[in-house]
Design a protein around this motif. Sequence first.
Motif, short mmCIF file in Angstrom:
data_model
loop_
_atom_site.label_atom_id
_atom_site.label_comp_id
_atom_site.label_asym_id
_atom_site.label_seq_id
_atom_site.Cartn_x
_atom_site.Cartn_y
_atom_site.Cartn_z
N THR A 1 0.85 -1.16 0.00
CA THR A 1 0.00 0.00 0.00
C THR A 1 0.90 1.22 0.00
OG1 THR A 1 -1.68 -1.16 1.25
CG2 THR A 1 -1.81 1.23 1.24
N ILE B 1 -5.78 3.71 11.98
CA ILE B 1 -6.09 3.32 10.61
C ILE B 1 -6.75 4.53 9.95
CG2 ILE B 1 -7.29 1.69 9.10
CD1 ILE B 1 -5.20 0.40 11.02
N ASN B 2 -6.13 5.01 8.87
CA ASN B 2 -6.66 6.16 8.15
C ASN B 2 -7.57 5.68 7.01
OD1 ASN B 2 -6.77 9.02 7.61
ND2 ASN B 2 -5.73 8.49 5.71
N HIS B 3 -8.79 6.17 7.01
CA HIS B 3 -9.76 5.80 5.98
C HIS B 3 -10.04 6.96 5.02
CE1 HIS B 3 -10.87 1.90 7.72
NE2 HIS B 3 -10.63 2.49 8.87
N GLN B 4 -9.41 8.10 5.24
CA GLN B 4 -9.65 9.29 4.42
C GLN B 4 -8.53 9.43 3.39
OE1 GLN B 4 -12.10 11.80 4.39
NE2 GLN B 4 -10.98 12.48 2.58
N VAL C 1 -6.64 3.84 0.42
CA VAL C 1 -7.09 3.71 1.80
C VAL C 1 -7.77 2.36 1.97
CG1 VAL C 1 -7.29 6.18 2.22
CG2 VAL C 1 -9.23 4.96 1.25
N PRO C 2 -7.81 1.82 3.17
CA PRO C 2 -7.21 2.39 4.38
C PRO C 2 -5.70 2.12 4.43
CG PRO C 2 -8.24 0.30 4.92
CD PRO C 2 -8.52 0.57 3.46
N TYR C 3 -5.00 2.93 5.23
CA TYR C 3 -3.59 2.68 5.50
C TYR C 3 -3.31 2.91 6.97
CZ TYR C 3 -2.93 7.77 4.81
OH TYR C 3 -3.02 9.14 4.89
N THR C 4 -2.24 2.28 7.44
CA THR C 4 -1.93 2.28 8.87
C THR C 4 -0.79 3.24 9.17
OG1 THR C 4 -2.56 -0.05 8.97
CG2 THR C 4 -1.30 0.82 10.84
N ASP D 1 -2.89 -6.18 5.74
CA ASP D 1 -4.19 -5.52 5.74
C ASP D 1 -4.33 -4.70 7.02
OD1 ASP D 1 -5.00 -6.60 3.31
OD2 ASP D 1 -5.84 -8.39 4.28
N ALA D 2 -4.87 -3.50 6.89
CA ALA D 2 -4.99 -2.60 8.04
C ALA D 2 -5.74 -3.24 9.20
CB ALA D 2 -5.67 -1.30 7.61
N ASP D 3 -6.74 -4.07 8.92
CA ASP D 3 -7.53 -4.66 10.01
C ASP D 3 -6.81 -5.80 10.73
OD1 ASP D 3 -7.76 -6.43 7.90
OD2 ASP D 3 -9.93 -6.67 8.07
#
Length: 135
Positions: free
Chosen positions: A2, A71-74, A82-85, A107-109
Amino acid sequence: MTKVSARVLPVLTTLNTSFWTTGREGHLSILRCQDCGAWLHPPAPICPDCLGQNLAPQPVSGSGVIESLTINHQAWSPGDVVPYTIAIVSLVDVPDVRLTTNIVGADADTVRIGTRVVVLFERHDDVWIPLFTPE
């Protein structure tokens, strides 16, 4: 991996150049006082422990532990994936040094506080951005 598309690159100075460029050699370097052994990050012209000015970059292992994350979703810029950590990583061999960085290759999650990570570098011209990925 990412990748954040529009990174703002640092201005290289005599103090920070080793931090931002030794990734080309495959390692991370942190400024260290040669008089008392204190590590300085972010870089500074004078050691905060002994007030010495005998400072030099020293390679570190690049292994770390995630201390905190978000975790950034914007998507702040066009093309951001997105998302990225975004995480704060403490270095295993220099635990008082903490780096704000991105976690990539996972994966961010699935990323958690306490996850062991290793450094890798994202090249932008003559700047090598230290990022971390789970071990």
